[in-house]
Write a protein that holds these residues in place. Sequence first.
Motif, short mmCIF file in Angstrom:
data_model
loop_
_atom_site.label_atom_id
_atom_site.label_comp_id
_atom_site.label_asym_id
_atom_site.label_seq_id
_atom_site.Cartn_x
_atom_site.Cartn_y
_atom_site.Cartn_z
N UNK A 124 1.88 21.07 -6.01
CA UNK A 124 2.91 20.46 -5.15
C UNK A 124 4.08 21.41 -4.94
N UNK A 125 4.49 21.50 -3.67
CA UNK A 125 5.65 22.30 -3.30
C UNK A 125 6.79 21.33 -3.01
N UNK A 126 7.83 21.38 -3.84
CA UNK A 126 8.93 20.42 -3.72
C UNK A 126 9.98 20.92 -2.74
N UNK A 127 10.73 20.00 -2.22
CA UNK A 127 11.85 20.36 -1.35
C UNK A 127 12.90 19.27 -1.47
N UNK A 179 8.14 9.44 -13.06
CA UNK A 179 9.15 10.43 -13.39
C UNK A 179 9.01 11.74 -12.64
N UNK A 180 8.05 11.81 -11.69
CA UNK A 180 7.90 13.05 -10.92
C UNK A 180 8.76 12.85 -9.68
N UNK A 181 9.92 13.51 -9.70
CA UNK A 181 10.98 13.07 -8.81
C UNK A 181 10.95 13.41 -7.35
N UNK A 182 10.71 14.68 -7.00
CA UNK A 182 11.15 15.14 -5.68
C UNK A 182 10.11 14.90 -4.59
N UNK A 183 10.57 14.86 -3.31
CA UNK A 183 9.58 14.84 -2.24
C UNK A 183 8.82 16.17 -2.21
N UNK A 184 7.59 16.14 -1.72
CA UNK A 184 6.79 17.36 -1.83
C UNK A 184 5.66 17.39 -0.80
N UNK A 210 6.99 10.04 0.65
CA UNK A 210 8.03 9.68 -0.33
C UNK A 210 7.86 10.57 -1.55
N UNK A 211 8.92 10.61 -2.36
CA UNK A 211 8.84 11.36 -3.61
C UNK A 211 7.83 10.67 -4.53
N UNK A 212 7.13 11.45 -5.36
CA UNK A 212 6.14 10.84 -6.26
C UNK A 212 6.76 9.78 -7.16
N UNK A 213 8.01 10.01 -7.55
CA UNK A 213 8.69 9.03 -8.40
C UNK A 213 8.78 7.67 -7.73
N UNK A 214 8.83 7.65 -6.39
CA UNK A 214 8.86 6.37 -5.67
C UNK A 214 7.44 5.88 -5.38
N UNK A 215 6.51 6.81 -5.12
CA UNK A 215 5.13 6.41 -4.83
C UNK A 215 4.46 5.83 -6.07
N UNK A 216 4.74 6.45 -7.23
CA UNK A 216 4.13 6.00 -8.49
C UNK A 216 5.26 5.62 -9.43
N UNK A 217 5.66 4.33 -9.40
CA UNK A 217 6.82 3.93 -10.19
C UNK A 217 6.64 4.28 -11.67
N UNK A 276 0.82 -1.22 0.00
CA UNK A 276 0.00 0.00 0.00
C UNK A 276 0.85 1.27 0.00
N UNK A 277 2.16 1.12 0.18
CA UNK A 277 3.04 2.28 0.12
C UNK A 277 3.38 2.69 -1.30
N UNK A 278 2.92 1.91 -2.28
CA UNK A 278 3.19 2.20 -3.69
C UNK A 278 1.87 2.26 -4.43
N UNK A 279 1.69 3.25 -5.29
CA UNK A 279 0.48 3.35 -6.11
C UNK A 279 0.83 2.86 -7.52
N UNK A 280 0.38 1.64 -7.88
CA UNK A 280 0.83 1.05 -9.16
C UNK A 280 0.07 1.60 -10.35
N UNK A 281 0.17 2.91 -10.56
CA UNK A 281 -0.64 3.56 -11.60
C UNK A 281 0.23 4.34 -12.59
N UNK A 282 1.53 4.01 -12.63
CA UNK A 282 2.43 4.72 -13.54
C UNK A 282 2.15 4.37 -14.99
N UNK A 283 2.90 4.98 -15.91
CA UNK A 283 2.63 4.80 -17.34
C UNK A 283 2.72 3.35 -17.82
N UNK A 284 3.49 2.52 -17.12
CA UNK A 284 3.62 1.13 -17.57
C UNK A 284 2.68 0.18 -16.84
#
Length: 493
Positions: free
Chosen positions: A300-303, A347-352, A337-344, A57-65
Motif C-alpha cells: 500500500x502506498x499511503x497519501x 488501526x491502519x490509518x491512512x488513505x492509500x 477510504x482509509x483502511x482504518x475506516x474500511x476495517x473498523x 458494504x462500504x465497511x468490511x467487518x473483519x477487524x480484531x474485535x
Amino acid sequence: MPAGVPEFADVVVVGGGSCGSVLAARLSEDPHRSVVLVESGPGHRLPAELPQELRDAGVLPVGPDSRWVWPYAVELAHGRPGWIARGRILGGSGAVNGGYFVRAAVDDFDTWPASWSYEQVLPYYRAIETDSDFAGPWHGSTGPIPVRREPRSDWHPISAAFVDAARAAGHAEDPDKNAPGAHGVGPVPLNIRDGVRVGPATAYLLPHLGRPNLTVRADTTVTRIVFEGNRVTGIEVVNGERAHTIRASTVVVTAGAIATPHLLMLSGIGDAGHLSELGIPVVADLPLVGAQFTDHPEVVLSYRYRRPVDRTARTRRTPALQVTLDDDGIEMRPYTAAFGDLIPGSGIGKPCLGVVLTRPRSRGEIRLVSADPRDAPRVSYRYLEASEDRVMMREAVSHAADLLHARPLNGLIDPEPITLSNDWLRARLGTSLHLSGSCRIGVGADDSVVDERCRVHGIDGLFVVDTSIFPAVPSRGPHATAIMVAERAGCFL
Ligand SMILES: Cc1cc2nc3c(=O)[nH]c(=O)nc-3n(C[C@H](O)[C@H](O)[C@H](O)COP(=O)(O)OP(=O)(O)OC[C@H]3O[C@@H](n4cnc5c(N)ncnc54)[C@H](O)[C@@H]3O)c2cc1C
C-alpha cells in the motif's frame, strides 16, 4: 436430535460460506435428497435479520474485535508476521467482503484441467448473475447475484482522478472487466445493491430455507471427517459443549481455503509424513493438501489529502473500491477510504493505493501445529520469495508512485515518499485475502488433491468445492469464480 442419536443426511455440506451456500441450495433442489449444511458461525433466516454491522458494504467487518470472523496469525513473508480474517457466519467470507465481483481472466483457466476451460465455465458465470450494465453472450440476465458498476457521477473524487491519471499515462479504458480480454482502467463489477452486499447466502440459500429436505446447523463446528476404510461415513461436530456425529454417504467440504485443508489434515488426509509426526492416522497420503497456495500480495502506498475532499451526497457512501487498473499482472486499487475506516478497529490509518501482483509465483503453505482442532494451523504466505515477484512488485510500485504524482491526482493528494528497498516493501506488505489453491484440482494424486469432479483422490464420497481447489488464485478477485465453481459442482455432484 436427542443426545446420543446420530443424525443422518444423504449429503452433508461442511461450511455455509460462499460455496457452501450455493451448493446446499442447489443440492436440495432434489426433494428426495436430504441435505444438512453445517456452519460454524451464526445463521439467520431472512436478509433483514442480517446483523446491522454486516449490511453496509462500504465497511468490511473483519477487524480484531469482529464477531463474524475466524482470525489467523500468519507469516506474510519470512520474519514478517501478519493477521488475517475469514468470514465465520452464514455466507462466509462472501458476507464480509469488499463486494468486488469480477470473473477470472480467460487465460487463468490455462492451469485448470481441460474440462474447466473458459468456454466450459462461461455458462456458469452467466448463470450466477444478473448484469444490469451489459448484455450479450458474455453476461447473464437471470441469475441470483446482481452485478453492476458505479457510474462516474457516483465516483469518489479519488476514483475519478485515478482513472484520469491512468488514462493520461496510456492505460486503456476498461468499461467491462467481465468481458474476455478486458484490461486497463475502469469501474469494477460489484455485487452490491442499495449499499448492501448480495452474497451467496442472501441470493441462493435464504430463499430455500423452508425446504423440508434442507437443514442448516449454525453455530456448529465440524472437528473431523469420519471414514470406514476409504469410504466417508459422516462428520463429528461440536455445538457449544455438545459433540455429536452426523452420518452421511456424501460429504462436501466447503470450509474455505484455510479451514478446508486444516479439516482434511485433522481427518487424516494430507502429507503422510506431516500427519504421522502429529500422531494422526493417515487415511490418504495427499502431499498437496495445504501446499502451494497462492494469494495476491498487496503493497500500500499511503497519501494524505491536500484539503478536505468535496463529496456530494451521491459520492459520500461508496464501496471500498469503485475502479481498478488491471494490466500485465498488476492491479492497482484506489481505495475510497482509509483502511482504518474500511476495517473498523484495524488501526491502519491512512488513505492509500493498493498495488497488487495478480499472478504471483511465490507459493505458500498451511500446516498443522497440533492434532487439536481448536489450534489454528500455521499459514505461511512466503510472499515475494520468488525473485520475479520482487522485481515485478518494485516496478509496479514505482509506476503507481508516478501515477500518484501525476495530474490530476497530484492536485488532490500528497503521497508519502517511497524507497523500494526490501525493508520498505516488507513493511508495507499485506494480503488481498484471496487465498486459493490449498487443495488444488487436477488429474492425479501427485499433482492435485481433487479430480476434475471435485472428488478427493482415493476416498469414496468425499468432495471439496471451494476456493481451495483453484489451481492458483485467479488474476482478479476470486469471489465470482468461487460461486461459479459451486454452481457447476452442484450440477454434477
Ligand atoms: C475481508 C475479505 C474481503 C474480501 N474481498 C473480496 C472482494 O471484494 N472480491 C473478491 O472477489 N473476493 C474477496 N474476498 C475473497 C472472497 O470473499 C473469498 O475468496 C470467498 O468468499 C471464499 O469462499 P469459500 O466458499 O471458499 O470460503 P468462505 O466463504 O470463507 O466459507 C467458508 C465457511 O466455512 C465455515 N467453516 C470453516 N470451518 C468450518 C468448520 N470446521 N465447521 C463448520 N464451518 C466451518 C466458515 O465459517 C465459513 O462460513 C475477500 C475475503 C475477505 C475475508
